[in-house]
Design an enzyme around this catalytic site. Structure first.
Site, PDB file in Angstrom:
ATOM      1  N   GLY A 154      79.848 100.238  92.730  1.00 16.80           N
ATOM      2  CA  GLY A 154      80.587 100.429  91.493  1.00 16.80           C
ATOM      3  C   GLY A 154      80.219  99.390  90.453  1.00 16.80           C
ATOM      4  N   SER A 155      81.196  98.989  89.666  1.00 15.82           N
ATOM      5  CA  SER A 155      80.919  98.126  88.520  1.00 15.82           C
ATOM      6  C   SER A 155      80.512  96.709  88.881  1.00 15.82           C
ATOM      7  CB  SER A 155      82.140  98.095  87.599  1.00 15.82           C
ATOM      8  OG  SER A 155      82.340  99.368  87.010  1.00 15.82           O
ATOM      9  N   THR A 156      80.663  96.298  90.149  1.00 17.91           N
ATOM     10  CA  THR A 156      80.148  94.978  90.514  1.00 17.91           C
ATOM     11  C   THR A 156      78.636  94.925  90.344  1.00 17.91           C
ATOM     12  OG1 THR A 156      79.971  95.569  92.864  1.00 17.91           O
ATOM     13  CG2 THR A 156      82.026  94.522  92.137  1.00 17.91           C
ATOM     14  N   SER A 182      84.110  96.312  81.381  1.00 21.12           N
ATOM     15  CA  SER A 182      83.362  97.162  82.309  1.00 21.12           C
ATOM     16  C   SER A 182      82.920  98.476  81.660  1.00 21.12           C
ATOM     17  CB  SER A 182      84.187  97.439  83.572  1.00 21.12           C
ATOM     18  OG  SER A 182      83.344  97.763  84.653  1.00 21.12           O
ATOM     19  N   LYS A 227      77.050  95.926  87.891  1.00 21.57           N
ATOM     20  CA  LYS A 227      76.726  95.639  86.488  1.00 21.57           C
ATOM     21  C   LYS A 227      76.269  94.203  86.291  1.00 21.57           C
ATOM     22  CE  LYS A 227      79.796  99.292  84.811  1.00 21.57           C
ATOM     23  NZ  LYS A 227      81.135  99.631  84.302  1.00 21.57           N
TER      24      LYS A 227
END
Length: 489
Positions: free
Chosen positions: A218-220, A277, A222
């Site tokens: 997921g957004s980790t 995010s 990024k």
């Protein structure tokens, strides 16, 4: 010598030669095969004929040996807080063998390792009972306890690393199991073993989720995408606007990439985009850099390679041969991007360590029964995913995430903390509760970081809107960081 006697002599000589040939074949060619044959009990009988060496955490043994009343086996393995430590120790069972550290360092623990030959010789000459050596780990007991208790009855995992050295400080996985329950050869042990198998227990408590389970990050992820943008010169200042329209249509499609709610993502700077995010900003970075550059940066962090700690961690994956739209989705940690908790702790650790990624390891030394070390590990740099300057920029915006962004639940008074939340899709059309992620690091008083953490929670019966990395995973990471920082004082 007459002809009949000569024939008999030649025949007898051939028989002796055949016997010697067969004996050497068994002794040298088939030795390992016979030694490891499932019906050969002699090795296991010898293995459990004396106390096994111990696995050590913070100077204390977390394992032991107890005498049994069995016919074949004199001792069996015992574990202290077995459920908490199982992802580290693995198991040593009289019936089911060994795994993880118990398996990889079996020679040291049983005393059979060639490096213990001198110790065995002295014991034999003095009449002392043969004993095994010890495996000294890098683990931090308080950090492990915080991770295990933080996960509680949730399904998930925690990995914590010292970014300066690569030492693994915590490795927790839940649900877990107590290896003591399967260490013996009784019917009770057999029933316990059966109850732990995935076919009978879908929660799969013997799965080491910290090392052997990959999840969409997921957004980790990024953080990796931001590093790629900085390293490739796509953006140089984390406070400059990015070229990110809203809505942004994914390449090769007519479909806009959505953000979560009404957040300020149009041409948002990297700082703002990481704080809120923004899918559109990081998806477009992936599209602008294209697949090869994104994969190259991910691989610098350790993706697409197995990691040996010495226990093997499954390789995390940044996919290949994707459509441009799939690459954009991969850049925000979705599509087929997958990562272990250890891998995401490595991402946070590399950023915290000014761009240098140290190889993770959890065995600091192997110790003979006389307490002398026969092997000690040394920190080793694995790669350099980003420059020191770019690492400082990324630290700056990760710290903004914790100060005023989605990661405020990880704040520690008086401590600088950087982090990134993530909520990854789970199930067809995101039909199941999503995975909640949080990666972070904390800085000590000297400005260096003694701990980086990754937490994943697979799901919960919490209200769906409350399932997010900042609400489920960040508090666990906070407690782990606090435990490590307390020991640094």
């Amino acid at each position: 010598m007459n002809k009949p006697l000569r024939r008999i002599a030649i025949f007898c000589g051939l028989l002796v030669f055949a016997l010697l040939l067969r004996d050497n074949w068994i002794q040298y060619v088939q030795a390992d095969q016979l030694k490891n044959h499932k019906k050969n009990l002699r090795v296991d009988i010898a293995r459990y004929s004396q106390p096994r060496g111990n696995i050590i955490v913070d100077g204390r043994a977390i394992t032991g040996s107890a005498e049994t009343n069995g016919i074949n086996y004199k001792y069996k393995r015992t574990y202290k807080n077995g459920e908490m430590w199982a992802p580290v120790t693995g198991y040593a069972s009289q019936v089911y063998g060994t795994n993880q550290i118990e398996n990889l360092e079996d020679g040291i623990l049983t005393g059979d390792d060639d490096r213990l030959f001198f110790n065995r010789t002295i014991d034999m000459l003095t009449g002392k009972e043969k004993t095994g050596g010890d495996v000294v780990t890098t683990l931090n007991a308080k950090a492990q306890e915080a991770a295990f208790k933080g996960l509680g009855n949730k399904k998930g995992a925690v990995a914590a690393i010292d970014p300066r050295t690569g030492k693994i400080l915590a490795l927790a996985s839940t649900p877990s199991y107590d290896p003591s329950t399967i260490a013996g050869a009784s019917d009770k042990d057999a029933a316990a073993w059966k109850a732990l198998q995935k076919k009978y227990n879908p929660d799969d408590p013997m799965l080491n989720r910290a090392l052997r389970q990959t999840y969409p990050p997921g957004s980790t992820f990024k953080v990796v995408t931001a590093a790629a943008a900085l390293e490739n010169g796509l953006y140089k200042d984390v406070d400059d606007p990015t070229n990110s329209p809203l809505p942004w249509i994914m390449p090769g499609t007519t479909k806009p990439l959505p953000n979560e709610g009404s957040i300020p993502c149009k041409n948002a700077s990297l700082r703002v985009a990481l704080r809120y995010s923004c899918n559109t900003v990081f998806g477009k970075i992936g599209a602008d850099l294209k697949e090869d550059k994104m994969r190259e940066e991910a691989e610098k962090f350790g993706f697409n390679s197995e990691v040996f700690t010495p226990v093997r961690a499954d390789k995390s994956v940044y996919p290949q041969d994707m459509e441009p739209s799939s690459n954009a989705m991969s850049a925000i940690g979705q599509f087929d991007t997958r990562a272990t908790p250890l891998q995401m702790a490595m991402v946070a650790a590399a950023v915290a360590n000014d761009g240098k990624l140290m190889k993770p390891y959890m065995v600091s030394g192997l110790r003979a029964p006389n307490l002398s070390f026969i092997e000690q590990a040394e920190p080793e740099q694995m790669s350099e995913p980003l420059s020191e300057d770019n690492a400082h920029k990324l630290q700056d915006i990760m710290e903004t995430v914790v100060q005023v962004g989605t990661g405020t639940a990880a704040k520690i008074p008086g401590v600088t903390v950087g982090g990134k939340t993530g909520t990854a899709q789970h199930g067809v059309a995101n039909s199941k509760n999503p995975y909640a992620w949080f990666i972070s690091y904390a800085k000590g008083k000297d400005g260096s970081s003694p701990v980086a953490v990754a937490v994943v929670v697979e799901g919960s019966d919490t209200v769906r809107d409350d399932i997010a990395g900042g609400k489920l995973a960040a508090p666990i990471a906070k407690d782990v960081m606090k435990a490590v920082l307390a020991g640094e004082k």
